[in-house]
Design an enzyme around this catalytic site. Structure first.
Site, mmCIF file in Angstrom:
data_model
loop_
_atom_site.group_PDB
_atom_site.id
_atom_site.type_symbol
_atom_site.label_atom_id
_atom_site.label_comp_id
_atom_site.label_asym_id
_atom_site.label_seq_id
_atom_site.Cartn_x
_atom_site.Cartn_y
_atom_site.Cartn_z
ATOM 1 N N ASN A 1 0.809 -1.222 0.000
ATOM 2 C CA ASN A 1 0.000 0.000 0.000
ATOM 3 C C ASN A 1 0.848 1.281 0.000
ATOM 4 O OD1 ASN A 1 0.818 -0.433 2.613
ATOM 5 N ND2 ASN A 1 -1.032 0.427 3.524
ATOM 6 N N LYS B 1 4.756 -19.035 -4.248
ATOM 7 C CA LYS B 1 4.380 -17.616 -4.295
ATOM 8 C C LYS B 1 3.713 -17.283 -5.630
ATOM 9 C CE LYS B 1 6.142 -12.967 -3.625
ATOM 10 N NZ LYS B 1 5.251 -12.590 -2.539
ATOM 11 N N LYS C 1 6.121 -11.316 8.187
ATOM 12 C CA LYS C 1 6.412 -10.068 8.912
ATOM 13 C C LYS C 1 6.753 -10.367 10.367
ATOM 14 C CE LYS C 1 3.079 -7.614 6.114
ATOM 15 N NZ LYS C 1 3.992 -7.513 4.956
HETATM 16 P P1 ADP Z 1 2.244 -6.073 2.466
HETATM 17 O O1 ADP Z 1 1.984 -5.654 1.068
HETATM 18 O O2 ADP Z 1 2.440 -4.910 3.382
HETATM 19 O O3 ADP Z 1 3.327 -7.117 2.585
HETATM 20 P P2 ADP Z 1 0.273 -8.166 3.071
HETATM 21 O O4 ADP Z 1 -1.092 -8.102 2.471
HETATM 22 O O5 ADP Z 1 1.258 -9.163 2.548
HETATM 23 O O6 ADP Z 1 0.857 -6.695 3.005
HETATM 24 O O7 ADP Z 1 0.129 -8.425 4.639
HETATM 25 C C1 ADP Z 1 -0.658 -7.599 5.483
HETATM 26 C C2 ADP Z 1 -2.032 -8.211 5.732
HETATM 27 O O8 ADP Z 1 -1.957 -9.361 6.573
HETATM 28 C C3 ADP Z 1 -3.012 -7.321 6.484
HETATM 29 O O9 ADP Z 1 -3.614 -6.375 5.643
HETATM 30 C C4 ADP Z 1 -4.017 -8.338 7.046
HETATM 31 O O10 ADP Z 1 -5.144 -8.444 6.187
HETATM 32 C C5 ADP Z 1 -3.271 -9.682 7.006
HETATM 33 N N1 ADP Z 1 -3.187 -10.392 8.281
HETATM 34 C C6 ADP Z 1 -3.142 -11.762 8.367
HETATM 35 N N2 ADP Z 1 -3.049 -12.172 9.620
HETATM 36 C C7 ADP Z 1 -3.022 -11.057 10.400
HETATM 37 C C8 ADP Z 1 -2.935 -10.838 11.822
HETATM 38 N N3 ADP Z 1 -2.827 -11.859 12.684
HETATM 39 N N4 ADP Z 1 -2.940 -9.563 12.287
HETATM 40 C C9 ADP Z 1 -3.034 -8.530 11.415
HETATM 41 N N5 ADP Z 1 -3.130 -8.668 10.070
HETATM 42 C C10 ADP Z 1 -3.115 -9.916 9.551
HETATM 43 MG MG MG Z 2 3.304 -9.102 1.762
#
Ligand code: ADP
Ligand code: MG
Length: 314
Positions: A14, A130, A276
């Site tokens: 984002n 992936k 993460k």
């Molecule tokens: P980025 O592009 O920042 O890597 P991702 O979509 O890969 O984003 O990862 C972030 C998403 O992970 C959040 O938007 C949320 O929907 C999801 N998510 C999954 N499990 C969790 C959790 N336990 N707590 C918070 N968010 C989570």
């Molecule tokens: Mg991601």
């Protein structure tokens, strides 16, 4: 003079948008958040993802093979390199402008094209997982398997997508140069898209057909630069237990031990939040005094001040 806090920021999807015009706008907001941290006395290093961009480049290069029979298909490592340069260009341009707009004229901005070595025998190569690029139907998937030797997988009833390996980052090849630039006060963008995946063949580094997870690559970068903070900026303000359920509980402070327990209990989705949290735990547990943070781009300043986000410590 107080030593500056060294911060490695990992930008999520984002922070960059999904299309060329979206990225142009998104990087301005991203640049503001980053320069806020610089004004607060942080020494910032920027890493970022490339999901939509590498898919876009890959599709464009496939289109070229249809137009011109002489053109072989472009290796994925080259697509990652193209995405690094394109994103780096927009980011460094926006950061330079934001710094100058605030009267900061002594911080040069540069993007380092970064190769990240992976192990040729990483088990991830045997289990590509992936998804990248667009959805296609079964007939197109078959053509892509035959023509390009892609591995195509059906994705939850939405069609077929190419899947690639996501091996662990083992070594940042350009780390010496990155360190020199950061030590001399430059604002450096590095390890874009997790880095260009390469495997060692004697003195030759051969591009690998893979996409390295950007959160894990950012963690390695933060450790190698002996950073004080690894800040992972994403689409949620905090990490949750029982995410998306009525028992959802947002986390403020988490110890490495607690986080490992939560990982074991399956609270974090693989491919999104799990890498993460794994990166945060790895960094925070690697040396006393190291802190990892997961939060929203817009909240990064407050999070560094300890007011929000999920913080990981030893
Ligand atoms: P980025 O592009 O920042 O890597 P991702 O979509 O890969 O984003 O990862 C972030 C998403 O992970 C959040 O938007 C949320 O929907 C999801 N998510 C999954 N499990 C969790 C959790 N336990 N707590 C918070 N968010 C989570
Ligand atoms: Mg991601």
């Amino acid at each position: 003079m107080k030593k500056k806090k060294r911060v490695v920021i990992a930008l999520g999807g984002n922070a960059l948008g999904n299309t060329l015009p979206e990225q142009m706008t998104a990087v301005k907001i991203t640049a503001r958040a980053i320069v806020d941290l610089i004004e607060d006395g942080c020494e910032v290093v920027v890493a970022h993802g490339n999901g939509p961009q590498v898919g876009m480049v890959n599709n464009a290069m496939i289109a070229l093979t249809h137009e011109d029979a002489e053109q072989p298909n472009t290796p994925l490592s080259v697509c990652v390199a193209m995405s690094q340069a394109y994103i780096g260009y927009d980011l460094q341009n926006a950061l330079r402008e934001e710094l100058l707009d605030r009267g900061i004229t002594d911080i040069p901005v540069a993007t380092m094209i970064t190769q990240v070595r992976v192990e040729a025998d990483d088990p991830a190569f045997q289990d590509p997982s992936k998804p990248i690029g667009k959805f296609v139907d079964a007939a197109q998937a078959k053509i892509m398997e035959e023509k390009f030797h892609y591995i195509m997988k059906e994705d939850s009833g939405r069609g077929y997508r190419r899947v690639v390996a996501s091996p662990r980052p083992a070594e940042i090849i350009e780390i010496g140069t990155i360190r020199t630039m950061v030590d001399s006060g430059d604002l450096v963008i590095a390890c874009g898209g997790g880095g260009i995946p390469v495997v060692r063949q004697g003195n030759h580094l051969k591009g690998a057909s893979a996409v390295i997870d950007k959160d894990l690559a950012s963690c390695l970068l933060a450790k190698e630069l002996d950073a004080d903070y690894l800040i992972i900026l994403t689409a949620v303000e905090k990490v949750a237990l029982n995410f998306g359920t009525p028992e959802e509980k947002w986390l403020d402070q988490v110890s490495v031990e607690e986080a490992e327990q939560y990982i074991g209990e399956g609270h974090f989705a693989p491919g999104s939040m799990l890498p993460k949290v794994q990166a945060a735990v790895d960094f925070a547990g690697s040396k006393p005094g190291r802190t990892a943070l997961i939060t929203l781009l817009e909240k990064s300043r407050e999070a560094v001040q300890g007011k929000t986000g999920t913080t990981f410590h030893m």
